[in-house]
Motif scaffolding. Structure first.
Motif, mmCIF file in Angstrom:
data_model
loop_
_atom_site.group_PDB
_atom_site.id
_atom_site.type_symbol
_atom_site.label_atom_id
_atom_site.label_comp_id
_atom_site.label_asym_id
_atom_site.label_seq_id
_atom_site.Cartn_x
_atom_site.Cartn_y
_atom_site.Cartn_z
ATOM 1 N N PRO A 136 -52.817 52.629 63.487
ATOM 2 C CA PRO A 136 -53.048 51.804 64.674
ATOM 3 C C PRO A 136 -51.775 51.351 65.394
ATOM 4 O O PRO A 136 -51.823 50.997 66.569
ATOM 5 C CB PRO A 136 -53.836 50.602 64.130
ATOM 6 N N THR A 137 -50.646 51.342 64.696
ATOM 7 C CA THR A 137 -49.378 50.934 65.338
ATOM 8 C C THR A 137 -48.572 52.153 65.782
ATOM 9 O O THR A 137 -47.354 52.070 65.919
ATOM 10 C CB THR A 137 -48.531 50.077 64.384
ATOM 11 N N TRP A 138 -49.245 53.263 66.056
ATOM 12 C CA TRP A 138 -48.543 54.519 66.351
ATOM 13 C C TRP A 138 -47.596 54.410 67.545
ATOM 14 O O TRP A 138 -46.541 55.048 67.573
ATOM 15 C CB TRP A 138 -49.557 55.653 66.568
ATOM 16 N N ARG A 139 -47.931 53.588 68.524
ATOM 17 C CA ARG A 139 -47.061 53.466 69.696
ATOM 18 C C ARG A 139 -45.698 52.863 69.343
ATOM 19 O O ARG A 139 -44.714 53.104 70.039
ATOM 20 C CB ARG A 139 -47.736 52.615 70.781
ATOM 21 N N ASN A 140 -45.636 52.071 68.272
ATOM 22 C CA ASN A 140 -44.351 51.499 67.846
ATOM 23 C C ASN A 140 -43.359 52.568 67.402
ATOM 24 O O ASN A 140 -42.143 52.322 67.347
ATOM 25 C CB ASN A 140 -44.559 50.518 66.684
ATOM 26 N N HIS A 141 -43.871 53.746 67.060
ATOM 27 C CA HIS A 141 -43.027 54.826 66.558
ATOM 28 C C HIS A 141 -42.662 55.845 67.639
ATOM 29 O O HIS A 141 -41.813 56.716 67.402
ATOM 30 C CB HIS A 141 -43.737 55.546 65.413
ATOM 31 N N CYS A 142 -43.300 55.767 68.780
ATOM 32 C CA CYS A 142 -43.079 56.756 69.844
ATOM 33 C C CYS A 142 -41.983 56.267 70.792
ATOM 34 O O CYS A 142 -42.187 55.329 71.567
ATOM 35 C CB CYS A 142 -44.372 56.989 70.623
#
Length: 236
Positions: A136-142
């Motif tokens: 769910p926190t994938w955007r933090n890694h992009c």
């Protein structure tokens, strides 16, 4: 003992990566892979891609897999990173400066002209994989990178599944028109710093043996060759 790391994406693909251990006999790897393959035939779909030591190659051919290419794997400790270029800025997708669609388009641009021989998935499938594999926190890694406000590349740092401190890049790429100018090495160094901020203590990266530009980036940033594996694939 799990001898393979496996990523299962519903009915679209399974990614299987051999975990090499010194004292495990070849027959044990083969037995466990047969179990994985049987499960994929029963419950999977799309394709199965496996990274495995090339000493098993003829056996894999007998199992119905085909060779795509070979990859080399590099690693380095993250406690002695060099200074970053202050003119290049990294931005997280979660910061809100770019939407998901535009990030997908930038990703698509960065992978154009890749020397990697593995078949590229549609970008919509890639973005779904990001959400599935990074959670769910994938955007933090992009992350996307700019120089003088111009977009120059992306990197997606994360901690490898089932580890506490192994840093990986889901993807790393540079926009085509600035390749060959050393920008890739700088962005990659920024990505290593981001991995350290995610609490990684070491980095593992891999690329196709034909991708000499990426191999040079590994070497310029102090990475050491650790392993080589074949890429094998079977379709349902």
């Amino acid at each position: 003992m799990n001898l393979y790391n496996i990523i299962k994406n519903k009915k679209e693909y399974w990614l299987v990566d051999q975990v090499k251990c010194k004292d495990i006999p070849a027959i044990q790897y083969k037995q466990q892979f047969i179990e994985v393959l049987d499960e994929w035939y029963r419950d999977g779909g799309g394709f199965l891609s496996v990274l495995m030591d090339e000493s098993h190659e003829n056996w894999l051919f007998d199992m119905g897999l085909q060779k795509v290419s070979s990859i080399v794997e590099y690693t380095r400790n993250l406690d002695d990173l060099s200074e970053l270029d202050p003119h290049i800025k990294g931005h997280s997708l979660s910061d809100g400066g770019m939407n998901d669609h535009d990030y997908g388009q930038l990703y698509e641009l960065c992978r154009k002209g890749s020397a990697n021989r593995n078949k590229q998935q549609p970008i919509e499938q890639v973005m779904n994989s990001l959400k599935s594999e990074l959670g769910p926190t994938w955007r933090n890694h992009c992350y996307y990178f700019t120089k003088d406000d111009a977009l120059i590349g992306i990197a997606i740092p994360h901690i490898e599944m089932e580890t506490k401190d192994e840093g990986r890049l889901f993807y790393f790429g540079v926009v085509p028109h600035i390749r060959g100018k050393g920008i890739g090495t700088i962005i990659h160094r920024h990505a290593l710093v981001l991995l350290k901020q995610f609490k990684a203590t070491y980095y593992v990266g891999s690329t196709d043996i034909h991708n000499q530009n990426m191999i040079q980036i590994f070497q310029r940033n102090g990475c050491q060759l650790r392993d080589r594996k074949g890429i094998y694939r079977i379709e349902s």
